[in-house]
Scaffold this motif. Structure first.
Motif, PDB file in Angstrom:
ATOM      1  N   ASN A 128       8.767 -12.579 -14.118  1.00  0.00           N
ATOM      2  CA  ASN A 128       8.409 -12.092 -15.458  1.00  0.00           C
ATOM      3  C   ASN A 128       9.132 -10.813 -15.854  1.00  0.00           C
ATOM      4  N   PHE A 129      10.011 -10.310 -15.001  1.00  0.00           N
ATOM      5  CA  PHE A 129      10.629  -8.996 -15.235  1.00  0.00           C
ATOM      6  C   PHE A 129      12.007  -9.089 -15.891  1.00  0.00           C
ATOM      7  N   GLY A 130      12.338 -10.241 -16.471  1.00  0.00           N
ATOM      8  CA  GLY A 130      13.591 -10.393 -17.215  1.00  0.00           C
ATOM      9  C   GLY A 130      14.807 -10.113 -16.350  1.00  0.00           C
ATOM     10  N   ILE A 131      15.738  -9.279 -16.856  1.00  0.00           N
ATOM     11  CA  ILE A 131      16.973  -8.988 -16.119  1.00  0.00           C
ATOM     12  C   ILE A 131      16.723  -8.179 -14.848  1.00  0.00           C
ATOM     13  N   TYR A 132      15.525  -7.633 -14.696  1.00  0.00           N
ATOM     14  CA  TYR A 132      15.182  -6.843 -13.509  1.00  0.00           C
ATOM     15  C   TYR A 132      14.561  -7.694 -12.392  1.00  0.00           C
ATOM     16  N   LYS A 133      14.484  -9.027 -12.624  1.00  0.00           N
ATOM     17  CA  LYS A 133      13.951  -9.939 -11.608  1.00  0.00           C
ATOM     18  C   LYS A 133      14.727  -9.747 -10.310  1.00  0.00           C
ATOM     19  N   ASN A 134      14.005  -9.626  -9.214  1.00  0.00           N
ATOM     20  CA  ASN A 134      14.539  -9.454  -7.864  1.00  0.00           C
ATOM     21  C   ASN A 134      15.149  -8.078  -7.601  1.00  0.00           C
ATOM     22  N   GLU A 135      14.967  -7.114  -8.524  1.00  0.00           N
ATOM     23  CA  GLU A 135      15.379  -5.735  -8.239  1.00  0.00           C
ATOM     24  C   GLU A 135      14.409  -5.138  -7.225  1.00  0.00           C
ATOM     25  N   PHE A 136      14.946  -4.469  -6.238  1.00  0.00           N
ATOM     26  CA  PHE A 136      14.170  -3.844  -5.169  1.00  0.00           C
ATOM     27  C   PHE A 136      13.843  -2.410  -5.551  1.00  0.00           C
ATOM     28  N   GLN A 137      12.591  -1.975  -5.334  1.00  0.00           N
ATOM     29  CA  GLN A 137      12.180  -0.613  -5.685  1.00  0.00           C
ATOM     30  C   GLN A 137      11.239  -0.047  -4.631  1.00  0.00           C
ATOM     31  N   ILE A 138      11.286   1.285  -4.486  1.00  0.00           N
ATOM     32  CA  ILE A 138      10.320   2.006  -3.664  1.00  0.00           C
ATOM     33  C   ILE A 138       9.620   2.994  -4.580  1.00  0.00           C
ATOM     34  N   VAL A 139       8.298   2.979  -4.578  1.00  0.00           N
ATOM     35  CA  VAL A 139       7.501   3.798  -5.492  1.00  0.00           C
ATOM     36  C   VAL A 139       7.519   5.270  -5.073  1.00  0.00           C
ATOM     37  N   LEU A 140       7.806   6.138  -6.050  1.00  0.00           N
ATOM     38  CA  LEU A 140       7.703   7.585  -5.856  1.00  0.00           C
ATOM     39  C   LEU A 140       6.436   8.135  -6.496  1.00  0.00           C
ATOM     40  N   LYS A 141       6.065   7.575  -7.660  1.00  0.00           N
ATOM     41  CA  LYS A 141       4.851   7.995  -8.362  1.00  0.00           C
ATOM     42  C   LYS A 141       4.000   6.767  -8.661  1.00  0.00           C
ATOM     43  N   PRO A 142       2.668   6.877  -8.461  1.00  0.00           N
ATOM     44  CA  PRO A 142       1.781   5.736  -8.696  1.00  0.00           C
ATOM     45  C   PRO A 142       1.916   5.176 -10.113  1.00  0.00           C
ATOM     46  N   HIS A 143       1.884   3.854 -10.218  1.00  0.00           N
ATOM     47  CA  HIS A 143       1.917   3.179 -11.522  1.00  0.00           C
ATOM     48  C   HIS A 143       1.486   1.720 -11.346  1.00  0.00           C
ATOM     49  N   LYS A 144       1.161   1.080 -12.445  1.00  0.00           N
ATOM     50  CA  LYS A 144       0.831  -0.348 -12.457  1.00  0.00           C
ATOM     51  C   LYS A 144       1.920  -1.081 -13.224  1.00  0.00           C
ATOM     52  N   GLU A 145       2.280  -2.239 -12.732  1.00  0.00           N
ATOM     53  CA  GLU A 145       3.280  -3.054 -13.422  1.00  0.00           C
ATOM     54  C   GLU A 145       3.177  -4.476 -12.896  1.00  0.00           C
ATOM     55  N   PRO A 146       2.557  -5.397 -13.650  1.00  0.00           N
ATOM     56  CA  PRO A 146       2.370  -6.769 -13.169  1.00  0.00           C
ATOM     57  C   PRO A 146       3.669  -7.558 -13.023  1.00  0.00           C
ATOM     58  N   ARG A 147       4.773  -7.033 -13.530  1.00  0.00           N
ATOM     59  CA  ARG A 147       6.054  -7.727 -13.401  1.00  0.00           C
ATOM     60  C   ARG A 147       6.759  -7.389 -12.086  1.00  0.00           C
ATOM     61  N   LYS A 148       6.085  -6.624 -11.217  1.00  0.00           N
ATOM     62  CA  LYS A 148       6.624  -6.274  -9.900  1.00  0.00           C
ATOM     63  C   LYS A 148       5.665  -6.775  -8.831  1.00  0.00           C
ATOM     64  N   ASN A 149       6.204  -7.297  -7.736  1.00  0.00           N
ATOM     65  CA  ASN A 149       5.407  -7.737  -6.593  1.00  0.00           C
ATOM     66  C   ASN A 149       5.488  -6.690  -5.491  1.00  0.00           C
ATOM     67  N   LYS A 150       4.352  -6.376  -4.913  1.00  0.00           N
ATOM     68  CA  LYS A 150       4.353  -5.503  -3.738  1.00  0.00           C
ATOM     69  C   LYS A 150       4.675  -6.368  -2.530  1.00  0.00           C
ATOM     70  N   ILE A 151       5.724  -5.986  -1.804  1.00  0.00           N
ATOM     71  CA  ILE A 151       6.086  -6.742  -0.604  1.00  0.00           C
ATOM     72  C   ILE A 151       5.813  -5.952   0.666  1.00  0.00           C
ATOM     73  N   GLY A 152       5.474  -4.659   0.529  1.00  0.00           N
ATOM     74  CA  GLY A 152       5.182  -3.864   1.714  1.00  0.00           C
ATOM     75  C   GLY A 152       5.031  -2.402   1.366  1.00  0.00           C
ATOM     76  N   SER A 153       5.008  -1.586   2.400  1.00  0.00           N
ATOM     77  CA  SER A 153       4.901  -0.136   2.248  1.00  0.00           C
ATOM     78  C   SER A 153       5.733   0.530   3.336  1.00  0.00           C
ATOM     79  N   ILE A 154       6.333   1.647   2.988  1.00  0.00           N
ATOM     80  CA  ILE A 154       7.064   2.442   3.963  1.00  0.00           C
ATOM     81  C   ILE A 154       6.055   2.968   4.983  1.00  0.00           C
ATOM     82  N   ALA A 155       6.424   2.979   6.242  1.00  0.00           N
ATOM     83  CA  ALA A 155       5.542   3.502   7.290  1.00  0.00           C
ATOM     84  C   ALA A 155       5.112   4.922   6.930  1.00  0.00           C
ATOM     85  N   LYS A 156       3.842   5.213   7.091  1.00  0.00           N
ATOM     86  CA  LYS A 156       3.277   6.504   6.670  1.00  0.00           C
ATOM     87  C   LYS A 156       4.003   7.697   7.297  1.00  0.00           C
ATOM     88  N   ASP A 157       4.425   7.568   8.549  1.00  0.00           N
ATOM     89  CA  ASP A 157       5.134   8.658   9.218  1.00  0.00           C
ATOM     90  C   ASP A 157       6.482   8.966   8.579  1.00  0.00           C
TER      91      ASP A 157
END
Length: 167
Positions: A128-157
């Protein structure tokens, strides 16, 4: 004051650790020091370093941060290639755009996309993310966006390393 000397003296830092806290900390310290851009070499003089810790240290690439991701489920090949940060940085996410070009024709249905994403979450644009489909991102600031899938999280350490990822 010694580091501001007019003689060009080389300064070395001798850091000691509490032995109880050494579990994998040596490689994290080395990643942090290299990522800061303030040092050239790391010399370990620790009688308590284990073979495992020294092996982990030997795998640290001073020119490339290798962050560990805790995946939410089994992920597809399009969700795990090697990434680099785009030059036009923003405060919300670290963006790696080559996957959206390489995998533009590969379907990526929405999943794990209804919660607020937190710092260190690893995302990929869904169908659903148009031309941004399959773009990889790492979150710096909390936000909601249903056009992005969470695939994991960076290890807390390793979250502190996000501040050092440059284009």
């Amino acid at each position: 004051m010694l580091s501001y000397n007019p003689y060009g003296l080389i300064i070395e830092l001798n850091m000691s650790n509490n032995v109880d806290y050494l579990n994998n900390i040596i490689s994290y310290q080395a990643m942090h020091l290299f990522a800061s851009g303030l040092i050239d070499d790391v010399i370990i003089g620790n009688a308590y370093a284990s073979e495992e810790e020294l092996r982990a240290l030997s795998e640290v690439n001073r020119y490339q941060l290798m962050l560990h991701v805790d995946y939410v489920k089994q992920i597809s090949d399009i969700e795990k290639p090697q990434h680099f940060r785009r030059g036009d940085m923003n405060e919300i996410v670290i963006r790696s755009t080559m996957p959206r070009v390489t995998y533009k024709d590969i379907p990526n249905p929405p999943h794990d996309n209804e919660e607020e994403f937190q710092r260190g979450d690893v995302l990929i644009g869904n169908d659903n993310f148009g031309i941004y489909k399959n773009e990889f991102q790492i979150v710096l600031k909390p936000h909601k966006e249903p056009r992005k899938n969470k695939i994991g999280s960076i290890a807390k350490d390793e979250l502190f390393l996000l501040d050092f990822i440059k284009p």
